[in-house]
Design a protein around this motif. Structure first.
Motif, PDB file in Angstrom:
ATOM      1  N   UNK A 127       3.393  64.552  49.179  1.00 13.36           N
ATOM      2  CA  UNK A 127       2.098  64.333  48.547  1.00 13.36           C
ATOM      3  C   UNK A 127       1.670  62.895  48.864  1.00 13.36           C
ATOM      4  N   UNK A 128       0.663  62.710  49.687  1.00 16.39           N
ATOM      5  CA  UNK A 128       0.316  61.353  50.148  1.00 16.39           C
ATOM      6  C   UNK A 128       0.070  60.363  49.008  1.00 16.39           C
ATOM      7  N   UNK A 129       0.899  59.334  48.953  1.00 17.36           N
ATOM      8  CA  UNK A 129       0.728  58.257  47.980  1.00 17.36           C
ATOM      9  C   UNK A 129       1.185  58.568  46.574  1.00 17.36           C
ATOM     10  N   UNK A 130       1.567  59.819  46.290  1.00 14.42           N
ATOM     11  CA  UNK A 130       1.850  60.231  44.916  1.00 14.42           C
ATOM     12  C   UNK A 130       3.104  59.587  44.337  1.00 14.42           C
ATOM     13  N   UNK A 131       4.207  59.644  45.089  1.00 16.68           N
ATOM     14  CA  UNK A 131       5.447  59.050  44.588  1.00 16.68           C
ATOM     15  C   UNK A 131       5.267  57.553  44.339  1.00 16.68           C
ATOM     16  N   UNK A 132       4.646  56.884  45.282  1.00 22.42           N
ATOM     17  CA  UNK A 132       4.454  55.439  45.141  1.00 22.42           C
ATOM     18  C   UNK A 132       3.576  55.114  43.930  1.00 22.42           C
ATOM     19  N   UNK A 133       2.514  55.879  43.749  1.00 21.37           N
ATOM     20  CA  UNK A 133       1.617  55.631  42.614  1.00 21.37           C
ATOM     21  C   UNK A 133       2.345  55.844  41.296  1.00 21.37           C
ATOM     22  N   UNK A 134       3.087  56.934  41.189  1.00 22.32           N
ATOM     23  CA  UNK A 134       3.823  57.202  39.952  1.00 22.32           C
ATOM     24  C   UNK A 134       4.845  56.104  39.689  1.00 22.32           C
ATOM     25  N   UNK A 161      16.525  58.147  49.853  1.00 18.47           N
ATOM     26  CA  UNK A 161      16.471  56.707  49.592  1.00 18.47           C
ATOM     27  C   UNK A 161      15.034  56.182  49.622  1.00 18.47           C
ATOM     28  N   UNK A 162      14.237  56.747  50.505  1.00 22.70           N
ATOM     29  CA  UNK A 162      12.827  56.359  50.552  1.00 22.70           C
ATOM     30  C   UNK A 162      12.118  56.770  49.264  1.00 22.70           C
ATOM     31  N   UNK A 163      12.469  57.936  48.749  1.00 25.41           N
ATOM     32  CA  UNK A 163      11.868  58.397  47.502  1.00 25.41           C
ATOM     33  C   UNK A 163      12.252  57.490  46.328  1.00 25.41           C
ATOM     34  N   UNK A 164      13.506  57.094  46.274  1.00 21.42           N
ATOM     35  CA  UNK A 164      13.936  56.162  45.222  1.00 21.42           C
ATOM     36  C   UNK A 164      13.146  54.860  45.295  1.00 21.42           C
ATOM     37  N   UNK A 165      12.937  54.382  46.514  1.00 20.36           N
ATOM     38  CA  UNK A 165      12.191  53.139  46.699  1.00 20.36           C
ATOM     39  C   UNK A 165      10.739  53.302  46.266  1.00 20.36           C
ATOM     40  N   UNK A 166      10.118  54.399  46.681  1.00 20.57           N
ATOM     41  CA  UNK A 166       8.730  54.650  46.299  1.00 20.57           C
ATOM     42  C   UNK A 166       8.589  54.750  44.775  1.00 20.57           C
ATOM     43  N   UNK A 167       9.526  55.442  44.163  1.00 22.55           N
ATOM     44  CA  UNK A 167       9.448  55.696  42.725  1.00 22.55           C
ATOM     45  C   UNK A 167       9.995  54.541  41.886  1.00 22.55           C
ATOM     46  N   UNK A 168      10.558  53.524  42.550  1.00 21.16           N
ATOM     47  CA  UNK A 168      11.066  52.340  41.872  1.00 21.16           C
ATOM     48  C   UNK A 168      12.079  52.699  40.785  1.00 21.16           C
ATOM     49  N   UNK A 169      13.037  53.500  41.197  1.00 21.41           N
ATOM     50  CA  UNK A 169      14.055  53.970  40.259  1.00 21.41           C
ATOM     51  C   UNK A 169      15.383  54.085  40.991  1.00 21.41           C
ATOM     52  N   UNK A 182      -3.854  63.383  41.768  1.00 25.97           N
ATOM     53  CA  UNK A 182      -4.431  62.115  41.345  1.00 25.97           C
ATOM     54  C   UNK A 182      -5.777  61.932  42.052  1.00 25.97           C
ATOM     55  N   UNK A 183      -6.747  61.359  41.355  1.00 25.79           N
ATOM     56  CA  UNK A 183      -8.068  61.122  41.935  1.00 25.79           C
ATOM     57  C   UNK A 183      -7.965  60.152  43.115  1.00 25.79           C
ATOM     58  N   UNK A 184      -8.674  60.483  44.197  1.00 27.39           N
ATOM     59  CA  UNK A 184      -8.666  59.627  45.389  1.00 27.39           C
ATOM     60  C   UNK A 184     -10.082  59.181  45.740  1.00 27.39           C
ATOM     61  N   UNK A 185     -10.166  58.016  46.288  1.00 25.36           N
ATOM     62  CA  UNK A 185     -11.418  57.493  46.825  1.00 25.36           C
ATOM     63  C   UNK A 185     -11.169  57.136  48.281  1.00 25.36           C
ATOM     64  N   UNK A 186     -11.926  57.758  49.182  1.00 22.30           N
ATOM     65  CA  UNK A 186     -11.740  57.553  50.624  1.00 22.30           C
ATOM     66  C   UNK A 186     -10.284  57.802  51.033  1.00 22.30           C
ATOM     67  N   UNK A 187      -9.672  58.812  50.398  1.00 25.01           N
ATOM     68  CA  UNK A 187      -8.312  59.194  50.747  1.00 25.01           C
ATOM     69  C   UNK A 187      -7.222  58.372  50.099  1.00 25.01           C
ATOM     70  N   UNK A 188      -7.584  57.374  49.304  1.00 25.86           N
ATOM     71  CA  UNK A 188      -6.612  56.495  48.649  1.00 25.86           C
ATOM     72  C   UNK A 188      -6.613  56.774  47.153  1.00 25.86           C
ATOM     73  N   UNK A 189      -5.430  56.902  46.565  1.00 25.67           N
ATOM     74  CA  UNK A 189      -5.324  57.165  45.134  1.00 25.67           C
ATOM     75  C   UNK A 189      -5.939  56.022  44.336  1.00 25.67           C
ATOM     76  N   UNK A 190      -6.777  56.369  43.382  1.00 27.47           N
ATOM     77  CA  UNK A 190      -7.363  55.388  42.453  1.00 27.47           C
ATOM     78  C   UNK A 190      -6.283  55.050  41.430  1.00 27.47           C
ATOM     79  N   UNK A 191      -5.533  53.988  41.717  1.00 29.10           N
ATOM     80  CA  UNK A 191      -4.353  53.680  40.909  1.00 29.10           C
ATOM     81  C   UNK A 191      -4.711  53.341  39.467  1.00 29.10           C
ATOM     82  N   UNK A 192      -5.781  52.614  39.244  1.00 23.14           N
ATOM     83  CA  UNK A 192      -6.169  52.234  37.886  1.00 23.14           C
ATOM     84  C   UNK A 192      -6.497  53.475  37.055  1.00 23.14           C
ATOM     85  N   UNK A 193      -7.228  54.396  37.656  1.00 20.01           N
ATOM     86  CA  UNK A 193      -7.584  55.633  36.943  1.00 20.01           C
ATOM     87  C   UNK A 193      -6.339  56.475  36.680  1.00 20.01           C
TER      88      UNK A 193
END
Length: 391
Positions: A55-62, A97-105, A22-33
């Motif tokens: 993968x930093x921020x990937x599960x949460x973003x998805x 359990x952390x992955x389930x929480x990040x992925x909201x599933x 996923x595209x990042x800006x200053x190390x943070x995933x560009x969620x809108x993009x």
């Protein structure tokens, strides 16, 4: 979009979305993009999304994207247990359990043991009770299918295949890696066992897109009208044993091109001319190699544990694809092994040289390879990482 069946008979899009890039800006995933791109892919029929705990921020973003758009039931999520961090089952439970929480599933469709390198790593997990843990998760519906991702040699891959009733496997595979890592032999071993295969690094991290001019010329002269990426993807999808090919898509143009190809390709349609062009490209790339090793493995096993063809593969990769990418691949694939097979383990017994059909001066070439693959900074870095992983 074309689809192929998994072991449970589910239709999986032959194009999967790799969420590591996923595209990042200053190390943070560009969620809108990322949201616009993920939804564009879903609307085009992509239904397999691959992420991982590390993968930093990937599960949460998805997870946020799917929740925001009510799209969870339209896709299959694949994520991974970082088995190299495992100390006990409490660790596995906490991470899951952390992955389930990040992925909201409340469930993971495809759950992988991340980056297995050899049978010892799987046996370590077994000793911790991972088989019962996975069986419980499958029985409760919290995990749909169990698989593993792999970086290592073919023999270890096949041993792992036979050690558990896997639902799927994920391997690095492309027309340059046909005879390395799991390779075609590993792909066909899966097919014989009825195990679907997910492909990662189909474009070698973009290196099969940015071909040298001399390697690109056969494709330009072919009249196919394909980009280098399209050739590489068509080469993969021509093989019916390939279930899904992951692509780290982060632009509308890339998504649209990949979906166009995935909607038009058919297994078995890659003819003699297409194969001849691919062989020419491989030949040009291989001409830059330092050692004429074909990966036949007649030199193996080494009585002192040296992975001879593995060392030569990454040594050649330095000169065909660049030092940084080659050393990164070397570190991931060989450096993380419990018994890594470094060239420095060679005691110059000469047993290997008696069996080499290419008559390579293996002892001398291993010394050269080790100097290139493990300069002092690499040695120090690998030592720190291996110690942290309990190697």
């Amino acid at each position: 979009m074309n689809y192929r069946k998994d072991r449970q008979g589910r239709d999986i899009s032959i194009l999967g979305y790799g969420c590591m890039r996923f595209t990042k800006t200053a190390g943070i995933i560009d969620l809108a993009k990322a949201e616009e791109e993920v939804m564009r892919a879903i609307e085009g029929g992509v239904n397999y999304f691959d992420t991982a705990y590390i993968y930093p921020g990937s599960e949460d973003a998805l997870g946020r994207i799917l929740e925001n758009n009510g799209a969870r039931d339209k896709v299959y999520i694949a994520t991974k247990l970082p088995q190299y961090l495992m100390k006990n089952l409490n660790t596995a439970e906490k991470i899951f359990n952390e992955e389930l929480k990040r992925l909201r599933t409340d469930h993971i469709d495809y759950y992988l043991m991340h980056m297995l390198a050899d049978l010892k790593e799987w046996n370590k997990l077994k000793a911790l009770g991972i088989e019962d843990w996975l069986a419980d998760k499958k029985a409760s519906g919290r995990i749909g299918s169990v698989g593993f991702s792999y970086h290592g040699d073919t023999e270890d891959f096949i041993e792992i295949l036979d050690a558990y009733d896997w639902d799927f496997a994920q391997i690095q595979y492309n027309y340059l890696d046909e005879d390395s890592q799991a390779g075609r032999r590993g792909l066909m071993a899966c097919a014989r066992r009825g195990i679907p295969v997910i492909i990662m690094e189909p474009l070698r991290g973009g290196r099969l897109v940015n071909l040298p001019k001399a390697a690109l010329k056969p494709l330009e002269d072919s009249g196919f009208g394909w980009s280098a990426a399209e050739l590489a993807l068509r080469w993969l999808w021509d093989q019916p044993q390939v279930t899904c090919v992951l692509s780290g898509m982060n632009s509308d143009a890339m998504i649209d091109e990949n979906m166009r190809i995935a909607s038009s390709v058919e297994a078995g349609s890659f003819g003699d001319r297409e194969k001849a062009v691919t062989d020419e490209i491989v030949s040009v790339i291989r001409s830059r190699e330092k050692v004429g090793c074909t990966g036949c493995r007649y030199c193996m096993p080494c009585p002192h544990g040296v992975d001879i063809p593995g060392n030569f593969f990454y040594y050649n990769q330095v000169y065909t694809e660049g030092r940084i990418s080659a050393l990164s691949d070397f570190g991931k694939a060989m450096g993380m092994h419990k018994t890594p097979g470094f060239a420095s383990q060679c005691v110059e017994c000469g047993a290997c040289e008696k069996h080499c059909p290419q008559h390579i001066h293996i002892i001398d070439e291993l010394k050269r390879a080790d100097r290139v693959l493990r300069p002092l900074p690499v040695k120090a870095g690998l030592a720190v990482i291996r110690k942290a992983m309990g190697r």
